[in-house]
Design an enzyme around this catalytic site. Structure first.
Site, PDB file in Angstrom:
ATOM      1  CB  ALA A  72      -1.664   0.545  -0.638  1.00 38.85           C
ATOM      2  CG  ASP A  73      -3.613   3.113  -6.638  1.00 38.75           C
ATOM      3  OD1 ASP A  73      -2.485   3.086  -7.172  1.00 38.75           O
ATOM      4  OD2 ASP A  73      -4.516   3.893  -7.005  1.00 38.75           O
ATOM      5  CB  THR A  74      -2.053   6.871  -2.388  1.00 39.45           C
ATOM      6  OG1 THR A  74      -1.814   5.971  -1.298  1.00 39.45           O
ATOM      7  CG2 THR A  74      -2.448   8.237  -1.831  1.00 39.45           C
ATOM      8  N   GLY A 109      -6.668   3.145  -1.262  1.00 42.47           N
ATOM      9  CA  GLY A 109      -7.317   1.842  -1.259  1.00 42.47           C
ATOM     10  C   GLY A 109      -6.291   0.815  -0.822  1.00 42.47           C
TER      11      GLY A 109
END
Length: 192
Positions: A72-74, A109
């Site tokens: 994930a990437d925030t 994402g």
């Protein structure tokens, strides 16, 4: 059976993501790989979050068998501009001053890698901050050291308790993982 998934690998050192998965009742192993988080110019904020999550997942493509890898990437976006992790306390102050009294987007994402197939999605939450005084911002930076957080804040910390007037969307997404959507996607790809 509820929550019966293949072995899960969480490719994140984020204690917040690890805690969210534990709260979901999912057993997982943390495995980390160094990944360059740069991205091509011209992508919008949602595309950037998914691009980086996919890049992190692809680093595992040759090393997994029957596991599902979660990456994930925030990112925090203010008027389309990405606010990454602050480099200094002054930088954190600049970011929080920019967010003060404004609405911004938090986008996570997420990529799920299973059997060389990549499943990706994103979740977007809107966050509305009250106007913040310099004293409040300085207190938060000193007390919580938000240097490892996109946008220089964690909604689960003091600033989230006193500054967030309203959110539209998923709270867990703002913490770092949209758990409701993740659960639905894990169920879907496990059934395939």
């Amino acid at each position: 059976m509820i929550g019966q998934f293949p072995p899960i690998i969480l490719a994140s050192k984020s204690p917040r993501r690890q805690e969210l998965l534990k709260l979901m009742g999912i057993d997982f192993t943390v495995v980390l790989k160094e990944v360059d988080e740069s991205y091509p110019s011209g992508l919008n904020p949602t595309e950037i979050a998914v691009y980086i999550a996919e890049k992190k997942a692809k680093a595992f493509d040759e090393s997994i068998r029957n596991e599902i890898v979660i990456t994930a990437d925030t990112i925090v976006s203010l008027d389309g501009q990405i606010l990454g992790k602050p480099e200094t306390a002054d930088h954190a102050f600049e970011m929080l001053s920019a967010l003060s009294g404004r609405r911004h987007d938090v986008i996570t994402g997420v990529s799920l890698l299973k059997g060389h197939k990549l499943y990706s999605f994103y979740e977007l939450s809107e966050v509305f901050f009250k106007p913040l005084s310099a004293e409040e911002i300085n207190y938060y930076i000193a007390a919580c050291q938000p240097m490892d957080k996109a946008g220089a804040y964690g909604i689960q910390e003091w600033i989230g308790m006193i500054a967030v007037e309203k959110i539209i969307g998923s709270y867990s997404n703002i913490v770092g993982l949209p758990t409701h959507r993740l659960y639905r996607e894990l169920c879907r790809i496990t059934a395939q």
